[in-house]
Design a protein around this motif. Sequence first.
Motif, PDB file in Angstrom:
ATOM      1  N   LYS A  74       0.829  -1.206   0.000  1.00  0.00           N
ATOM      2  CA  LYS A  74       0.000   0.000   0.000  1.00  0.00           C
ATOM      3  C   LYS A  74       0.864   1.257   0.000  1.00  0.00           C
ATOM      4  O   LYS A  74       0.550   2.235  -0.700  1.00  0.00           O
ATOM      5  CB  LYS A  74      -0.925  -0.007   1.216  1.00  0.00           C
ATOM      6  CG  LYS A  74      -1.814   1.222   1.309  1.00  0.00           C
ATOM      7  CD  LYS A  74      -2.714   1.169   2.535  1.00  0.00           C
ATOM      8  CE  LYS A  74      -3.542   2.447   2.674  1.00  0.00           C
ATOM      9  NZ  LYS A  74      -4.412   2.400   3.887  1.00  0.00           N
ATOM     10  N   LEU A  75       1.954   1.239   0.765  1.00  0.00           N
ATOM     11  CA  LEU A  75       2.821   2.411   0.876  1.00  0.00           C
ATOM     12  C   LEU A  75       3.693   2.614  -0.364  1.00  0.00           C
ATOM     13  O   LEU A  75       4.214   3.701  -0.586  1.00  0.00           O
ATOM     14  CB  LEU A  75       3.705   2.295   2.128  1.00  0.00           C
ATOM     15  CG  LEU A  75       2.967   2.375   3.469  1.00  0.00           C
ATOM     16  CD1 LEU A  75       3.896   1.987   4.610  1.00  0.00           C
ATOM     17  CD2 LEU A  75       2.403   3.776   3.679  1.00  0.00           C
ATOM     18  N   GLY A  76       3.890   1.560  -1.146  1.00  0.00           N
ATOM     19  CA  GLY A  76       4.669   1.671  -2.370  1.00  0.00           C
ATOM     20  C   GLY A  76       6.152   1.910  -2.143  1.00  0.00           C
ATOM     21  O   GLY A  76       6.830   2.521  -2.978  1.00  0.00           O
ATOM     22  N   CYS A  77       6.663   1.403  -1.036  1.00  0.00           N
ATOM     23  CA  CYS A  77       8.072   1.621  -0.688  1.00  0.00           C
ATOM     24  C   CYS A  77       8.943   0.444  -1.148  1.00  0.00           C
ATOM     25  O   CYS A  77       8.439  -0.566  -1.641  1.00  0.00           O
ATOM     26  CB  CYS A  77       8.203   1.790   0.830  1.00  0.00           C
ATOM     27  SG  CYS A  77       7.594   0.367   1.772  1.00  0.00           S
ATOM     28  N   HIS A  78      10.245   0.609  -0.992  1.00  0.00           N
ATOM     29  CA  HIS A  78      11.160  -0.496  -1.257  1.00  0.00           C
ATOM     30  C   HIS A  78      10.945  -1.559  -0.168  1.00  0.00           C
ATOM     31  O   HIS A  78      10.964  -1.244   1.023  1.00  0.00           O
ATOM     32  CB  HIS A  78      12.615  -0.028  -1.205  1.00  0.00           C
ATOM     33  CG  HIS A  78      12.963   1.001  -2.223  1.00  0.00           C
ATOM     34  ND1 HIS A  78      12.931   0.760  -3.577  1.00  0.00           N
ATOM     35  CD2 HIS A  78      13.354   2.290  -2.090  1.00  0.00           C
ATOM     36  CE1 HIS A  78      13.283   1.843  -4.233  1.00  0.00           C
ATOM     37  NE2 HIS A  78      13.541   2.794  -3.354  1.00  0.00           N
ATOM     38  N   TRP A  79      10.759  -2.803  -0.586  1.00  0.00           N
ATOM     39  CA  TRP A  79      10.582  -3.849   0.423  1.00  0.00           C
ATOM     40  C   TRP A  79      11.071  -5.184  -0.113  1.00  0.00           C
ATOM     41  O   TRP A  79      11.205  -5.371  -1.320  1.00  0.00           O
ATOM     42  CB  TRP A  79       9.118  -3.957   0.868  1.00  0.00           C
ATOM     43  CG  TRP A  79       8.172  -4.485  -0.182  1.00  0.00           C
ATOM     44  CD1 TRP A  79       7.607  -3.782  -1.215  1.00  0.00           C
ATOM     45  CD2 TRP A  79       7.682  -5.831  -0.309  1.00  0.00           C
ATOM     46  NE1 TRP A  79       6.792  -4.602  -1.972  1.00  0.00           N
ATOM     47  CE2 TRP A  79       6.817  -5.864  -1.441  1.00  0.00           C
ATOM     48  CE3 TRP A  79       7.874  -7.010   0.432  1.00  0.00           C
ATOM     49  CZ2 TRP A  79       6.163  -7.021  -1.840  1.00  0.00           C
ATOM     50  CZ3 TRP A  79       7.215  -8.168   0.020  1.00  0.00           C
ATOM     51  CH2 TRP A  79       6.372  -8.164  -1.099  1.00  0.00           C
ATOM     52  N   VAL A  80      11.370  -6.069   0.821  1.00  0.00           N
ATOM     53  CA  VAL A  80      11.745  -7.447   0.468  1.00  0.00           C
ATOM     54  C   VAL A  80      10.912  -8.398   1.312  1.00  0.00           C
ATOM     55  O   VAL A  80      10.563  -8.109   2.453  1.00  0.00           O
ATOM     56  CB  VAL A  80      13.256  -7.715   0.686  1.00  0.00           C
ATOM     57  CG1 VAL A  80      14.086  -6.961  -0.331  1.00  0.00           C
ATOM     58  CG2 VAL A  80      13.692  -7.362   2.104  1.00  0.00           C
ATOM     59  N   GLY A  81      10.584  -9.533   0.718  1.00  0.00           N
ATOM     60  CA  GLY A  81       9.794 -10.546   1.413  1.00  0.00           C
ATOM     61  C   GLY A  81      10.695 -11.470   2.223  1.00  0.00           C
ATOM     62  O   GLY A  81      11.686 -11.994   1.714  1.00  0.00           O
ATOM     63  N   GLU A  82      10.335 -11.684   3.479  1.00  0.00           N
ATOM     64  CA  GLU A  82      11.173 -12.450   4.399  1.00  0.00           C
ATOM     65  C   GLU A  82      10.458 -13.701   4.916  1.00  0.00           C
ATOM     66  O   GLU A  82       9.251 -13.682   5.171  1.00  0.00           O
ATOM     67  CB  GLU A  82      11.554 -11.568   5.591  1.00  0.00           C
ATOM     68  CG  GLU A  82      12.429 -12.269   6.620  1.00  0.00           C
ATOM     69  CD  GLU A  82      12.668 -11.426   7.869  1.00  0.00           C
ATOM     70  OE1 GLU A  82      13.768 -11.519   8.444  1.00  0.00           O
ATOM     71  OE2 GLU A  82      11.749 -10.687   8.276  1.00  0.00           O
TER      72      GLU A  82
END
Length: 252
Positions: free
Chosen positions: A157-165
């Motif tokens: 939703k925030l549209g930020c850089h992320w990685v799945g853990e």
Amino acid sequence: MKVQVDLNADMGESFGPWKMGNDAALLDLVTSANIACGWHAGDADIMAQTMAMAVKKGVNIGAHPGFSDLQGFGRRRMYLSPEELANLVTYQLGAAQAMAKAQGGKVHHLKLHGALSNMTCENQMMAEACYTAALRIQPDITIMALVATEQQKAVEKLGCHWVGEIFADRAYNDDATLVDRKLPGAVIHDATLAANRIKTMIKSQAIITESGKKIAGKIDTVCLHGDGPTAVQMAQTLRNSLTEAGIFVRPF
């Protein structure tokens, strides 16, 4: 297609003369380090020492904020307002940024700890409060979000850089949350068992729960806890196993 994954560990959890984990050995094996910010574990000296080692060894530094609960190691649930959650993250991330800069490095990512992480896996609004606070002071920070949870919904939703853990040493419920530590089998101590299940999860890009259910998700990084007596053995076995299976261990 080349398959690669980041290997991360929670560390910097010693306090004064009291030692927890073998951070120096772990930093030779992992590619990302989630370093406690002094609220659930760690202190200023431990943060500095751990970050200095991470910089020297080329390991990504992450801020690892948790509840203000040294006695309970951040594993006891606390109920805070969105403003309190935001201030909690801002305070701890700010400390991590300053300490990393002093050691010649920078904060690369953010990962929530313990009960705070568990609660944000269940509550998207809590996750958004924490992540928005971090993004406000470091817009380019990468968020580690647990796959297929409310954390993932929040970062999407925030549209930020992320990685799945995902976790190497924890069992999963059918809703992608972690099995309560109080229950038998919740924490996996057998390094070979952990390595085999993680290989399967990465290749299938899915969490495999205790019941055998598969939950599809984007798996970018695998975590193991640095506080256990088998942490270094777990990291070594996991890294060797992934490499032998043709899965490259690389920082994200």
